[in-house]
Motif scaffolding. Structure first.
Motif, PDB file in Angstrom:
ATOM      1  N   UNK A 213       9.447   9.701  16.114  1.00  0.00           N
ATOM      2  CA  UNK A 213       8.511  10.747  16.545  1.00  0.00           C
ATOM      3  C   UNK A 213       7.181  10.546  15.829  1.00  0.00           C
ATOM      4  N   UNK A 214       6.102  10.647  16.549  1.00  0.00           N
ATOM      5  CA  UNK A 214       4.774  10.539  15.948  1.00  0.00           C
ATOM      6  C   UNK A 214       4.460   9.130  15.492  1.00  0.00           C
ATOM      7  N   UNK A 215       3.509   9.067  14.590  1.00  0.00           N
ATOM      8  CA  UNK A 215       3.123   7.767  14.061  1.00  0.00           C
ATOM      9  C   UNK A 215       3.719   7.597  12.682  1.00  0.00           C
ATOM     10  N   UNK A 216       3.832   6.400  12.264  1.00  0.00           N
ATOM     11  CA  UNK A 216       4.360   6.113  10.944  1.00  0.00           C
ATOM     12  C   UNK A 216       5.467   5.091  11.020  1.00  0.00           C
ATOM     13  N   UNK A 217       5.997   4.791   9.855  1.00  0.00           N
ATOM     14  CA  UNK A 217       7.031   3.765   9.727  1.00  0.00           C
ATOM     15  C   UNK A 217       8.167   4.262   8.846  1.00  0.00           C
ATOM     16  N   UNK A 218       9.336   3.732   9.116  1.00  0.00           N
ATOM     17  CA  UNK A 218      10.514   4.061   8.311  1.00  0.00           C
ATOM     18  C   UNK A 218      10.835   2.852   7.438  1.00  0.00           C
ATOM     19  N   UNK A 219      10.999   3.111   6.132  1.00  0.00           N
ATOM     20  CA  UNK A 219      11.353   2.063   5.166  1.00  0.00           C
ATOM     21  C   UNK A 219      12.610   2.478   4.418  1.00  0.00           C
ATOM     22  N   UNK A 220      13.350   1.487   3.943  1.00  0.00           N
ATOM     23  CA  UNK A 220      14.439   1.698   3.004  1.00  0.00           C
ATOM     24  C   UNK A 220      13.923   1.206   1.665  1.00  0.00           C
TER      25      UNK A 220
ATOM     26  N   UNK B 224       0.855  -1.197   0.000  1.00  0.00           N
ATOM     27  CA  UNK B 224       0.000   0.000   0.000  1.00  0.00           C
ATOM     28  C   UNK B 224       0.886   1.240   0.000  1.00  0.00           C
ATOM     29  N   UNK B 225       0.597   2.156  -0.897  1.00  0.00           N
ATOM     30  CA  UNK B 225       1.437   3.331  -1.086  1.00  0.00           C
ATOM     31  C   UNK B 225       1.038   4.460  -0.136  1.00  0.00           C
ATOM     32  N   UNK B 226       1.198   4.204   1.168  1.00  0.00           N
ATOM     33  CA  UNK B 226       0.985   5.281   2.139  1.00  0.00           C
ATOM     34  C   UNK B 226       2.164   6.239   2.062  1.00  0.00           C
ATOM     35  N   UNK B 227       2.118   7.329   2.799  1.00  0.00           N
ATOM     36  CA  UNK B 227       3.165   8.357   2.658  1.00  0.00           C
ATOM     37  C   UNK B 227       4.550   7.831   3.025  1.00  0.00           C
ATOM     38  N   UNK B 228       4.654   6.911   3.986  1.00  0.00           N
ATOM     39  CA  UNK B 228       5.963   6.387   4.383  1.00  0.00           C
ATOM     40  C   UNK B 228       6.553   5.486   3.302  1.00  0.00           C
ATOM     41  N   UNK B 229       5.720   4.652   2.687  1.00  0.00           N
ATOM     42  CA  UNK B 229       6.172   3.795   1.586  1.00  0.00           C
ATOM     43  C   UNK B 229       6.540   4.665   0.389  1.00  0.00           C
ATOM     44  N   UNK B 230       5.721   5.672   0.098  1.00  0.00           N
ATOM     45  CA  UNK B 230       6.008   6.565  -1.033  1.00  0.00           C
ATOM     46  C   UNK B 230       7.359   7.248  -0.889  1.00  0.00           C
TER      47      UNK B 230
ATOM     48  N   UNK C   9      10.068   6.249   0.673  1.00  0.00           N
ATOM     49  CA  UNK C   9      11.166   5.312   0.410  1.00  0.00           C
ATOM     50  C   UNK C   9      11.209   4.899  -1.059  1.00  0.00           C
ATOM     51  N   UNK C  10      10.055   4.639  -1.642  1.00  0.00           N
ATOM     52  CA  UNK C  10      10.003   4.206  -3.037  1.00  0.00           C
ATOM     53  C   UNK C  10      10.427   5.328  -3.977  1.00  0.00           C
ATOM     54  N   UNK C  11      10.068   6.556  -3.636  1.00  0.00           N
ATOM     55  CA  UNK C  11      10.452   7.719  -4.445  1.00  0.00           C
ATOM     56  C   UNK C  11      11.981   7.791  -4.583  1.00  0.00           C
ATOM     57  N   UNK C  12      12.689   7.538  -3.495  1.00  0.00           N
ATOM     58  CA  UNK C  12      14.158   7.580  -3.535  1.00  0.00           C
ATOM     59  C   UNK C  12      14.715   6.485  -4.446  1.00  0.00           C
ATOM     60  N   UNK C  13      14.138   5.286  -4.381  1.00  0.00           N
ATOM     61  CA  UNK C  13      14.586   4.195  -5.256  1.00  0.00           C
ATOM     62  C   UNK C  13      14.331   4.537  -6.723  1.00  0.00           C
ATOM     63  N   UNK C  14      13.203   5.179  -6.999  1.00  0.00           N
ATOM     64  CA  UNK C  14      12.892   5.572  -8.381  1.00  0.00           C
ATOM     65  C   UNK C  14      13.839   6.661  -8.877  1.00  0.00           C
ATOM     66  N   UNK C  15      14.164   7.617  -8.013  1.00  0.00           N
ATOM     67  CA  UNK C  15      15.124   8.673  -8.401  1.00  0.00           C
ATOM     68  C   UNK C  15      16.480   8.071  -8.725  1.00  0.00           C
ATOM     69  N   UNK C  16      16.919   7.165  -7.873  1.00  0.00           N
ATOM     70  CA  UNK C  16      18.222   6.528  -8.092  1.00  0.00           C
ATOM     71  C   UNK C  16      18.238   5.765  -9.417  1.00  0.00           C
ATOM     72  N   UNK C  17      17.129   5.095  -9.743  1.00  0.00           N
ATOM     73  CA  UNK C  17      17.034   4.335 -11.000  1.00  0.00           C
ATOM     74  C   UNK C  17      16.725   5.234 -12.191  1.00  0.00           C
TER      75      UNK C  17
END
Length: 148
Positions: free
Chosen positions: A132-139, A95-101, A103-111
């Protein structure tokens, strides 16, 4: 490209529990990762636990369509490389929530690429909850566009 067609997805749903497993459920542990091919994209009107459609109201989802702006969830369906067992159809929903977006945005920029059916996401990893706050950190791992 080996993108699944609608009939393949329907058969997978019939043989499975009805929907692809969530790539990073609430039970996800830091270090859990996802590698596989994008086989479908979906955009669905989000509903509450009773099935009523949700709409944006004062920047929060609500069942009253006061603004008329539906809450839409976008997801990628990924065919993973290593299903867990013989009963696992190997499909995962990312699911493309803001936290996934983020991380995925960075992978797309690199590619230097855009998402496409047949593209591969490699080593997309849940790092842990945000400090801090709610959410998740992804690589975001690596994105490999489909061969032309």
């Amino acid at each position: 490209m080996t993108a699944m067609n609608d009939l393949d997805l329907i058969n997978a749903e019939l043989l499975g529990d009805g929907t692809p497993r969530n790539a990073f459920s609430k039970a996800a542990k830091p270090g859990d990762s996802l590698t596989g091919e994008i086989v479908e994209v979906t955009r669905r009107h989000r509903t509450d636990e009773t099935g009523k459609p949700l709409y944006w109201h004062e920047n929060r989802p609500a069942t009253t369509p006061t603004t008329g702006r539906p809450v839409i969830d976008s997801s990628l369906i990924i065919q993973i490389d290593c299903p867990e067992d013989e009963n696992d159809e190997g499909l995962r929903t990312l699911r493309l929530d803001r936290d996934v977006q983020k991380a995925l945005r960075e992978a797309l920029r690199t590619a230097d690429a855009q998402l496409a059916i047949g593209g591969r996401i490699e080593n997309f990893t849940f790092v842990g909850p945000l400090k801090t706050g709610t959410g998740r950190h992804y690589c975001g791992g690596t994105y490999v566009p489909p061969a032309a």
